[in-house]
Design a protein around this motif. Structure first.
Motif, PDB file in Angstrom:
ATOM      1  N   SER A 502      -0.105  -9.491  -0.874  1.00  0.00           N
ATOM      2  CA  SER A 502       0.850  -8.774  -1.719  1.00  0.00           C
ATOM      3  C   SER A 502       0.165  -8.287  -2.990  1.00  0.00           C
ATOM      4  O   SER A 502      -0.958  -8.703  -3.318  1.00  0.00           O
ATOM      5  CB  SER A 502       2.007  -9.691  -2.087  1.00  0.00           C
ATOM      6  OG  SER A 502       1.553 -10.723  -2.947  1.00  0.00           O
ATOM      7  N   GLU A 503       0.856  -7.417  -3.710  1.00  0.00           N
ATOM      8  CA  GLU A 503       0.329  -6.928  -4.985  1.00  0.00           C
ATOM      9  C   GLU A 503       0.157  -8.074  -5.972  1.00  0.00           C
ATOM     10  O   GLU A 503      -0.786  -8.082  -6.772  1.00  0.00           O
ATOM     11  CB  GLU A 503       1.265  -5.857  -5.560  1.00  0.00           C
ATOM     12  CG  GLU A 503       0.733  -5.226  -6.847  1.00  0.00           C
ATOM     13  CD  GLU A 503       1.637  -4.133  -7.380  1.00  0.00           C
ATOM     14  OE1 GLU A 503       1.184  -3.349  -8.227  1.00  0.00           O
ATOM     15  OE2 GLU A 503       2.814  -4.062  -6.927  1.00  0.00           O
ATOM     16  N   GLU A 517      -5.229  -0.411  -0.315  1.00  0.00           N
ATOM     17  CA  GLU A 517      -3.774  -0.359  -0.327  1.00  0.00           C
ATOM     18  C   GLU A 517      -3.240   0.045   1.044  1.00  0.00           C
ATOM     19  O   GLU A 517      -3.727   0.969   1.679  1.00  0.00           O
ATOM     20  CB  GLU A 517      -3.299   0.621  -1.402  1.00  0.00           C
ATOM     21  CG  GLU A 517      -1.789   0.622  -1.601  1.00  0.00           C
ATOM     22  CD  GLU A 517      -1.359   1.515  -2.759  1.00  0.00           C
ATOM     23  OE1 GLU A 517      -0.239   2.041  -2.710  1.00  0.00           O
ATOM     24  OE2 GLU A 517      -2.180   1.686  -3.700  1.00  0.00           O
ATOM     25  N   GLY A 519       0.297   0.376   1.343  1.00  0.00           N
ATOM     26  CA  GLY A 519       1.552   1.062   1.083  1.00  0.00           C
ATOM     27  C   GLY A 519       2.658   0.115   0.664  1.00  0.00           C
ATOM     28  O   GLY A 519       2.517  -1.112   0.697  1.00  0.00           O
ATOM     29  N   ASP A 520       3.782   0.738   0.246  1.00  0.00           N
ATOM     30  CA  ASP A 520       4.958  -0.048  -0.149  1.00  0.00           C
ATOM     31  C   ASP A 520       5.813  -0.334   1.086  1.00  0.00           C
ATOM     32  O   ASP A 520       6.032   0.543   1.931  1.00  0.00           O
ATOM     33  CB  ASP A 520       5.791   0.712  -1.175  1.00  0.00           C
ATOM     34  CG  ASP A 520       5.046   0.872  -2.498  1.00  0.00           C
ATOM     35  OD1 ASP A 520       4.160   0.022  -2.769  1.00  0.00           O
ATOM     36  OD2 ASP A 520       5.348   1.821  -3.236  1.00  0.00           O
ATOM     37  N   HIS A 521       6.330  -1.529   1.146  1.00  0.00           N
ATOM     38  CA  HIS A 521       7.135  -1.937   2.292  1.00  0.00           C
ATOM     39  C   HIS A 521       8.426  -2.593   1.814  1.00  0.00           C
ATOM     40  O   HIS A 521       8.457  -3.268   0.781  1.00  0.00           O
ATOM     41  CB  HIS A 521       6.356  -2.908   3.184  1.00  0.00           C
ATOM     42  CG  HIS A 521       5.217  -2.274   3.910  1.00  0.00           C
ATOM     43  ND1 HIS A 521       5.296  -1.830   5.200  1.00  0.00           N
ATOM     44  CD2 HIS A 521       3.946  -1.991   3.476  1.00  0.00           C
ATOM     45  CE1 HIS A 521       4.137  -1.319   5.570  1.00  0.00           C
ATOM     46  NE2 HIS A 521       3.294  -1.411   4.529  1.00  0.00           N
ATOM     47  N   PHE A 529      10.798  -3.022  -3.134  1.00  0.00           N
ATOM     48  CA  PHE A 529       9.616  -2.677  -2.363  1.00  0.00           C
ATOM     49  C   PHE A 529       8.465  -3.609  -2.746  1.00  0.00           C
ATOM     50  O   PHE A 529       8.303  -3.964  -3.916  1.00  0.00           O
ATOM     51  CB  PHE A 529       9.211  -1.223  -2.612  1.00  0.00           C
ATOM     52  CG  PHE A 529      10.098  -0.235  -1.894  1.00  0.00           C
ATOM     53  CD1 PHE A 529       9.882   0.045  -0.557  1.00  0.00           C
ATOM     54  CD2 PHE A 529      11.139   0.409  -2.571  1.00  0.00           C
ATOM     55  CE1 PHE A 529      10.689   0.958   0.114  1.00  0.00           C
ATOM     56  CE2 PHE A 529      11.954   1.312  -1.909  1.00  0.00           C
ATOM     57  CZ  PHE A 529      11.738   1.590  -0.563  1.00  0.00           C
ATOM     58  N   LYS A 531       4.364  -3.880  -2.569  1.00  0.00           N
ATOM     59  CA  LYS A 531       3.104  -3.185  -2.286  1.00  0.00           C
ATOM     60  C   LYS A 531       2.190  -4.160  -1.544  1.00  0.00           C
ATOM     61  O   LYS A 531       2.000  -5.302  -1.975  1.00  0.00           O
ATOM     62  CB  LYS A 531       2.454  -2.705  -3.573  1.00  0.00           C
ATOM     63  CG  LYS A 531       1.243  -1.779  -3.334  1.00  0.00           C
ATOM     64  CD  LYS A 531       0.624  -1.343  -4.651  1.00  0.00           C
ATOM     65  CE  LYS A 531       1.563  -0.432  -5.436  1.00  0.00           C
ATOM     66  NZ  LYS A 531       1.850   0.853  -4.724  1.00  0.00           N
ATOM     67  N   TYR A 533      -1.588  -4.894   0.487  1.00  0.00           N
ATOM     68  CA  TYR A 533      -2.998  -4.535   0.626  1.00  0.00           C
ATOM     69  C   TYR A 533      -3.533  -5.212   1.884  1.00  0.00           C
ATOM     70  O   TYR A 533      -3.069  -6.287   2.275  1.00  0.00           O
ATOM     71  CB  TYR A 533      -3.804  -4.992  -0.589  1.00  0.00           C
ATOM     72  CG  TYR A 533      -3.423  -4.304  -1.877  1.00  0.00           C
ATOM     73  CD1 TYR A 533      -4.219  -3.294  -2.397  1.00  0.00           C
ATOM     74  CD2 TYR A 533      -2.264  -4.664  -2.566  1.00  0.00           C
ATOM     75  CE1 TYR A 533      -3.872  -2.654  -3.579  1.00  0.00           C
ATOM     76  CE2 TYR A 533      -1.904  -4.031  -3.743  1.00  0.00           C
ATOM     77  CZ  TYR A 533      -2.716  -3.023  -4.251  1.00  0.00           C
ATOM     78  OH  TYR A 533      -2.363  -2.393  -5.417  1.00  0.00           O
TER      79      TYR A 533
END
Length: 538
Positions: A502-503, A517, A519-521, A529, A531, A533
């Motif tokens: 996770s971010e 990255e 993307g956002d999920h 959301f 983000k 990685y």
């Protein structure tokens, strides 16, 4: 007229407080009759009242921590007896009742106390440690020879006790010497405070061959618990040649109902700590104890001092053995940090590791396509696969200080950062994930299983509640909270053979170059959301 004195012990200092008035208030306020400025004591904690029939009683005054007498909560006015121990929080007061204070000096200050017929001796144990060895105070050749023989036996028993490998061996040595030298003794018992809680447990007992008690009850119901508790709590040695004639004991139900006529008990005194009690009694009046009470009691006390050191050693060895067994069992499931805390679990309430909020990194490692694999395998083969797989993967988790939370089917749930804080818990989690993926590649190359296996790994970081959760029958040391839920939701989107983070985890990493990255999920049950990685392990 019965007079009441309270004995307060602070460290090595003992203070006697005479209760002069019929209503006596104890508490933390300076205006109380007995001012106790200690933690756990309420402002007006308890009240002692003298009734019209010359009986002293105690009542709790709604204190926060309650009032206890001999560790029993006081819920209404309770009569006080000589030798009772009053507990107010962590402060204890020993009750001393006397009809003539001047003629009955307190035994707690180290004086011997006897009645007119020399029935009972009550002595401070420190005075008895060397007294009987002083040959100058012994009259007669036979007594000197007896003392020398006893001294030789004590030297021998000291050697044997050092070599004793069990508590049974310790007691066997004591039993032989006691029944040989102390006349009038029929039964012997060793009681020990095993867990340091103040509760005496019967460890071993024996009866003399000539005694009519051939088989002693193993529950210790024949023992005068009131005498043993007095000896243990107040650090005094007691010998009574006729308990039925001593007003301090004659009212005790255990003395009356069990038919105990003479009794002797001394504390197992190891430096400044009492670890147990050596107790003996008989159904007959002991004229020998009446005539030679000081000598017998002093010898019994000296013997108990030797036993105390051996008991302390036995308790330590027993504790280390138990901890070693626990450690071996727990190390199969937990990191060394958790094992250490679980071994010390007696320090926690209800034997649990209490849940606490921690900053952690949680990891989910799941076998890819396990459902399809299991369809082709027998149950025994599934078990073999998972056992071998978990054995290999956990080596990477534990290598970086991780804690196994649980197995969820073929998935490993583990976390870093608890129970001990780990500033680099995100780096540790990622390193463990890389280690698992690399290890699985090597295993596949060496034909670990009949077909190649792959992992999906997801990591998230953040606050979670970590501790023992469950019922009294079953506990799990686990992590709970949104941080865990997010990691669980991330795992299905991870490509086979890779790791996603996770971010929140990404920001904590000291080395970010291996990640890109993804993307956002949006995940089920999560209203924002996330983000994500990913990195591919080569």
């Amino acid at each position: 007229m019965t007079e009441l004195t309270l004995l307060l012990t602070e460290g090595n200092i003992e203070t006697e407080v005479s209760v002069k008035q019929d209503v006596f208030i104890i508490g933390r306020l300076p205006e109380c009759d007995l001012f106790l400025p200690f933690g756990g004591v309420s402002r007006r904690h308890a009240r002692i009242v003298k009734t019209n029939d010359d009986v002293w009683t105690i009542e709790d005054m709604g204190s926060k921590n309650g009032t206890q007498v001999n560790h029993n909560p006081v819920t209404s006015a309770e009569e006080l007896r000589d030798g009772d121990v009053i507990w107010l929080g962590n402060v204890s007061l020993v009750v001393i009742l006397s009809t003539n204070v001047e003629q009955s000096p307190s035994p707690y200050l180290g004086n011997s106390e006897t009645n007119n017929q020399q029935i009972t001796i009550l002595r401070n144990v420190k005075e008895l440690q060397q007294q009987w060895i002083d040959a100058s105070s012994i009259n007669g050749k036979n007594n000197k020879e007896k003392t020398i023989a006893r001294l030789k036996d004590l030297v021998d028993i000291a050697k044997n006790l050092c070599a004793a490998a069990s508590i049974e061996e310790i007691f066997s040595q004591v039993q032989q010497v006691v029944f040989r030298y102390i006349d009038g003794m029929e039964r012997l018992a060793l009681l020990i405070d095993v867990d340091g809680s103040g509760n005496l447990q019967l460890i071993n007992s024996a009866t003399k061959i000539s005694s009519h008690d051939k088989n002693l009850p193993t529950d210790g119901s024949w023992i005068s618990r009131s005498i043993c508790q007095k000896v243990f709590t107040e650090k005094v040695a007691i010998q009574s040649a006729d308990t039925q004639s001593d007003e301090r004991f004659s009212s005790e139900q255990s003395i009356l109902f069990k038919g105990i006529m003479s009794a002797m008990a001394v504390p197992l005194w190891d430096e400044n700590k009492v670890v147990g009690v050596l107790y003996a009694d008989a159904h007959l009046y002991s004229s020998q104890w009446e005539n030679n009470g000081e000598e017998e009691l002093s010898f019994f006390s000296a013997l108990a001092n030797l036993v105390a050191s051996s008991v302390q050693r036995w308790l330590l060895v027993d504790k280390l053995k138990a901890e070693e067994v626990i450690r071996h069992r727990l190390e199969r499931y937990h990191s060394p940090a958790v094992v250490q805390q679980l071994i010390a679990v007696r320090e926690f309430p209800d034997g649990r590791l209490p849940p606490n909020e921690r900053e952690i990194s949680i990891i989910f490692a799941d076998l890819v396509g396990f459902t399809a694999i299991s369809e082709r395998l027998k149950p025994t083969e599934i078990s073999e696969l998972l056992n071998n797989f978990f054995e290999e993967m956990l080596q990477e988790v534990f290598a970086y200080g991780g804690t196994l939370d649980k197995y969820i089917g073929d998935c490993i749930m583990a976390f870093f950062g608890a129970p001990e804080p780990q500033p680099g818990h995100a780096d540790r989690a990622v390193a463990a994930a890389k280690g698992m993926l690399s290890r699985l590649q090597r295993l596949n190359a060496n034909h670990f299983w009949q077909e190649s296996l792959q992992l999906r790994i997801a990591i998230n970081s953040g606050k979670a509640v970590v501790g023992d959760v469950g019922s009294s029958q079953r506990l799990d040391y686990t992590a709970l909270g949104t941080t865990i839920n997010v990691a669980a939701r991330m795992e299905p989107i991870c490509p086979p053979g890779e790791c996603v983070i996770s971010e929140a985890t990404y920001r904590m990493l000291s080395q970010k170059s291996d990640f890109q990255e993804m993307g956002d999920h949006r995940f089920k049950g999560i209203d924002r959301f996330i983000k994500v990685y990913q990195t591919k392990m080569n």
